[in-house]
Write an enzyme that holds these catalytic residues in place. Structure first.
Site, PDB file in Angstrom:
ATOM      1  CD  GLU A  73      -2.912  -1.292   0.231  1.00  0.00           C
ATOM      2  OE1 GLU A  73      -2.812  -0.572  -0.774  1.00  0.00           O
ATOM      3  OE2 GLU A  73      -3.815  -2.133   0.378  1.00  0.00           O
ATOM      4  CG  HIS A  92      -4.252   0.049   5.949  1.00  0.00           C
ATOM      5  ND1 HIS A  92      -5.620   0.082   5.905  1.00  0.00           N
ATOM      6  CD2 HIS A  92      -3.876  -1.101   5.330  1.00  0.00           C
ATOM      7  CE1 HIS A  92      -6.062  -1.008   5.281  1.00  0.00           C
ATOM      8  NE2 HIS A  92      -5.021  -1.746   4.927  1.00  0.00           N
ATOM      9  CG  HIS A  94      -7.069  -5.417   7.325  1.00  0.00           C
ATOM     10  ND1 HIS A  94      -6.806  -6.492   6.511  1.00  0.00           N
ATOM     11  CD2 HIS A  94      -6.634  -4.333   6.640  1.00  0.00           C
ATOM     12  CE1 HIS A  94      -6.215  -6.077   5.389  1.00  0.00           C
ATOM     13  NE2 HIS A  94      -6.098  -4.769   5.451  1.00  0.00           N
TER      14      HIS A  94
HETATM   15  P1  13P Z   1       1.426  -5.211   3.311  1.00  0.00           P
HETATM   16  O1  13P Z   1       1.958  -6.362   4.133  1.00  0.00           O
HETATM   17  O2  13P Z   1       1.940  -5.269   1.888  1.00  0.00           O
HETATM   18  O3  13P Z   1       1.671  -3.895   3.985  1.00  0.00           O
HETATM   19  O4  13P Z   1      -0.134  -5.403   3.133  1.00  0.00           O
HETATM   20  C1  13P Z   1      -1.025  -5.484   4.200  1.00  0.00           C
HETATM   21  C2  13P Z   1      -2.346  -4.884   3.878  1.00  0.00           C
HETATM   22  O5  13P Z   1      -3.098  -4.621   4.799  1.00  0.00           O
HETATM   23  C3  13P Z   1      -2.755  -4.588   2.482  1.00  0.00           C
HETATM   24  O6  13P Z   1      -3.862  -3.751   2.463  1.00  0.00           O
END
Ligand code: 13P
Length: 217
Positions: A73, A92, A94
């Site tokens: 990202e 960022h 989840h």
């Molecule tokens: P990365 O490990 O490449 O940072 O990806 C994790 C992610 O949340 C992609 O949206």
């Protein structure tokens, strides 16, 4: 802040977001402004293995240096930090409830006054785009206009801050609001506070320097 200290703080923020259940596995990523460069976490590296030297440095043109590949990202980290001079850190993750709302492509509306800590009367959900693409970066940047946080459709959330600590604190707040909204909705769609009231809340927050300025405990 010295670059090494900043790299250490980034690793600590990644570990913290997993320790407190805000994120899981190798999902999520973090970046910070470091002079005229951007530091970004490497892709797919478990946070408990990540060391300060694994953080990737990127210049203004998006060229990288370091032993690792940058986060998939890196585009939105680069674009946000290039376009938003009010921001020095991007996080960022989840987080479960924010992602659950984003799976329904729902904004977090003004059902609760604390929504204003993200800078406006709602926390927008950016339309879905494939992870790691310019389309996702464009979508995120638009949803973040005038805001310090947004949801990403069918994906997760982004939180911004003057510091990494502020970005983490805001991400925790966004996750909490999403959880509250989901619970409140089980009793029917909650009423929203008016634009006028949200304006008062934002004035009050500005005057009192209220909101997400503390470090998360
Ligand atoms: P990365 O490990 O490449 O940072 O990806 C994790 C992610 O949340 C992609 O949206």
């Amino acid at each position: 802040m010295e670059e090494l200290e900043l790299r250490r703080e980034m690793v600590a923020a990644c570990r913290r977001m997993n320790d407190i259940g805000l994120n899981q596995g190798t999902s999520g990523n973090v970046s910070a402004r470091c002079g005229d460069r951007i530091l970004v976490t490497p892709t797919s590296l478990p946070y408990d293995e990540m060391q300060p030297e694994d953080i990737v440095a990127m210049d203004a043109d998006g060229h990288f240096e370091g032993q690792r590949k940058p986060s998939s990202e890196w585009r939105f980290h680069h674009d946000i930090l290039s376009n938003r001079r009010d921001v020095n850190a991007v996080l960022h993750c989840h987080s479960t409830h924010a992602a659950a709302m984003a799976c329904h492509q729902l904004d977090i509306n003004s059902f609760h006054y604390m929504v204003a800590v993200a800078g406006g009367t709602n926390i927008r959900c950016a339309p879905y785009a494939t992870f790691g693409t310019q389309a996702l970066s464009d979508s995120a940047l638009k949803a973040l206009e005038g805001r310090k946080a947004c949801l990403l459709g069918q994906h997760g959330q982004i939180a911004l801050g003057s510091t990494l600590k502020q970005a983490l604190a805001l991400a925790i707040e966004v996750e909490t609001l999403a959880k509250m909204y989901i619970i409140a909705r089980q009793m029917g769609e909650p009423p929203v506070l008016s634009e006028e009231e949200m304006g008062r809340v934002m004035n009050q927050m500005n005057q009192m320097h209220y909101g997400v300025t503390r470090s998360p405990s």
